[in-house]
Motif scaffolding. Structure first.
Motif, PDB file in Angstrom:
ATOM      1  N   THR A   1       0.798  -1.222   0.000  1.00  0.00           N
ATOM      2  CA  THR A   1       0.000   0.000   0.000  1.00  0.00           C
ATOM      3  C   THR A   1       0.830   1.271   0.000  1.00  0.00           C
ATOM      4  N   ALA A   2       2.143   1.175   0.106  1.00  0.00           N
ATOM      5  CA  ALA A   2       2.962   2.378   0.206  1.00  0.00           C
ATOM      6  C   ALA A   2       3.946   2.473  -0.953  1.00  0.00           C
ATOM      7  N   LEU A   3       4.248   3.684  -1.314  1.00  0.00           N
ATOM      8  CA  LEU A   3       5.286   3.930  -2.301  1.00  0.00           C
ATOM      9  C   LEU A   3       6.644   3.730  -1.646  1.00  0.00           C
TER      10      LEU A   3
ATOM     11  N   VAL B   1       4.878   1.516 -12.455  1.00  0.00           N
ATOM     12  CA  VAL B   1       4.317   1.618 -11.107  1.00  0.00           C
ATOM     13  C   VAL B   1       2.864   2.023 -11.259  1.00  0.00           C
ATOM     14  N   SER B   2       1.988   1.349 -10.510  1.00  0.00           N
ATOM     15  CA  SER B   2       0.561   1.670 -10.506  1.00  0.00           C
ATOM     16  C   SER B   2       0.163   2.073  -9.092  1.00  0.00           C
ATOM     17  N   VAL B   3      -0.537   3.191  -8.990  1.00  0.00           N
ATOM     18  CA  VAL B   3      -1.031   3.696  -7.708  1.00  0.00           C
ATOM     19  C   VAL B   3      -2.551   3.779  -7.818  1.00  0.00           C
ATOM     20  N   ALA B   4      -3.247   3.108  -6.911  1.00  0.00           N
ATOM     21  CA  ALA B   4      -4.714   3.132  -6.919  1.00  0.00           C
ATOM     22  C   ALA B   4      -5.213   3.514  -5.538  1.00  0.00           C
TER      23      ALA B   4
ATOM     24  N   GLU C   1       2.553  14.599  -9.867  1.00  0.00           N
ATOM     25  CA  GLU C   1       3.626  14.840  -8.901  1.00  0.00           C
ATOM     26  C   GLU C   1       3.362  13.992  -7.667  1.00  0.00           C
ATOM     27  N   VAL C   2       4.408  13.395  -7.117  1.00  0.00           N
ATOM     28  CA  VAL C   2       4.321  12.707  -5.824  1.00  0.00           C
ATOM     29  C   VAL C   2       4.687  13.733  -4.769  1.00  0.00           C
ATOM     30  N   THR C   3       3.877  13.832  -3.720  1.00  0.00           N
ATOM     31  CA  THR C   3       4.121  14.821  -2.672  1.00  0.00           C
ATOM     32  C   THR C   3       4.979  14.232  -1.555  1.00  0.00           C
ATOM     33  N   ALA C   4       5.429  15.098  -0.668  1.00  0.00           N
ATOM     34  CA  ALA C   4       6.191  14.656   0.506  1.00  0.00           C
ATOM     35  C   ALA C   4       5.343  13.722   1.367  1.00  0.00           C
ATOM     36  N   GLY C   5       4.019  13.893   1.338  1.00  0.00           N
ATOM     37  CA  GLY C   5       3.116  13.032   2.090  1.00  0.00           C
ATOM     38  C   GLY C   5       2.788  11.734   1.368  1.00  0.00           C
ATOM     39  N   ARG C   6       3.453  11.504   0.234  1.00  0.00           N
ATOM     40  CA  ARG C   6       3.306  10.284  -0.563  1.00  0.00           C
ATOM     41  C   ARG C   6       1.914  10.103  -1.165  1.00  0.00           C
ATOM     42  N   THR C   7       1.277  11.232  -1.450  1.00  0.00           N
ATOM     43  CA  THR C   7       0.086  11.190  -2.289  1.00  0.00           C
ATOM     44  C   THR C   7       0.541  11.527  -3.704  1.00  0.00           C
ATOM     45  N   VAL C   8      -0.341  11.331  -4.664  1.00  0.00           N
ATOM     46  CA  VAL C   8      -0.039  11.664  -6.058  1.00  0.00           C
ATOM     47  C   VAL C   8      -1.060  12.703  -6.495  1.00  0.00           C
TER      48      VAL C   8
ATOM     49  N   GLU D   1      11.557   7.769  -6.536  1.00  0.00           N
ATOM     50  CA  GLU D   1      12.606   8.208  -7.454  1.00  0.00           C
ATOM     51  C   GLU D   1      12.137   8.053  -8.903  1.00  0.00           C
ATOM     52  N   PHE D   2      11.565   6.899  -9.224  1.00  0.00           N
ATOM     53  CA  PHE D   2      11.057   6.645 -10.575  1.00  0.00           C
ATOM     54  C   PHE D   2       9.962   7.643 -10.941  1.00  0.00           C
ATOM     55  N   LEU D   3       9.018   7.869 -10.031  1.00  0.00           N
ATOM     56  CA  LEU D   3       7.899   8.777 -10.300  1.00  0.00           C
ATOM     57  C   LEU D   3       8.329  10.238 -10.326  1.00  0.00           C
ATOM     58  N   GLY D   4       9.545  10.523  -9.896  1.00  0.00           N
ATOM     59  CA  GLY D   4      10.079  11.880  -9.963  1.00  0.00           C
ATOM     60  C   GLY D   4      10.561  12.263 -11.352  1.00  0.00           C
ATOM     61  N   ARG D   5      10.622  11.291 -12.249  1.00  0.00           N
ATOM     62  CA  ARG D   5      11.017  11.569 -13.627  1.00  0.00           C
ATOM     63  C   ARG D   5       9.855  12.227 -14.379  1.00  0.00           C
ATOM     64  N   PRO D   6      10.153  13.029 -15.395  1.00  0.00           N
ATOM     65  CA  PRO D   6       9.064  13.657 -16.169  1.00  0.00           C
ATOM     66  C   PRO D   6       8.447  12.683 -17.173  1.00  0.00           C
TER      67      PRO D   6
END
Length: 139
Positions: A2-4, A79-82, A37-44, A10-15
């Protein structure tokens, strides 16, 4: 999971483009490419206009997913985030500025003008609160 992970972040920080899909709507679902964007709170987070179909659908059913993949020619990885989303009116223009700087060369007059036009519009932030994270990598 459930967590990034730090590797995911790092991967999701790429454009890279993410493909955003909402739970309700057309069958089969119809993903749309988005900046994110991935936030410091690990939301997208991503931006959208208030009248977009995704906003109407998310108000009915707040579940959504975002899949991000490597570019063609790179080793396969995704990576998939749901999870559930929230729709926020605050901070959308600030997010737009950050995303435009990440995805575009703002020294280009055409891109700078496109950003100004975007900032002149009403915008919302869609925040995905991860409930499930899956990933694949050939490395």
């Amino acid at each position: 999971m459930t967590a990034l992970t730090p590797e995911d972040i790092e991967f999701l920080g790429r454009p890279l483009y993410g493909f955003f899909t909402v739970a309700t709507g057309a069958v089969p679902p119809q993903p749309r490419p988005v900046w994110f964007e991935v936030t410091a709170g690990r939301t997208v987070e991503l931006i959208t206009e208030p009248g977009a179909a995704k906003v109407r659908r998310l108000r009915t059913d707040p579940r959504a997913s975002l899949v991000v993949t490597t570019e063609v020619g790179e080793r396969e990885r995704w990576v998939s985030v749901a999870g559930r989303t929230s729709i926020e009116s605050e901070g959308a223009h600030e997010l737009t500025n950050r995303l435009a700087a990440r995805y575009w060369d703002l020294g280009d007059a055409t891109r700078a003008a496109e950003l100004e036009a975007m900032l002149g519009a009403d915008l919302l932030r869609v925040v995905i609160h991860p409930e499930k994270v899956t990933r694949y990598s050939t490395t």
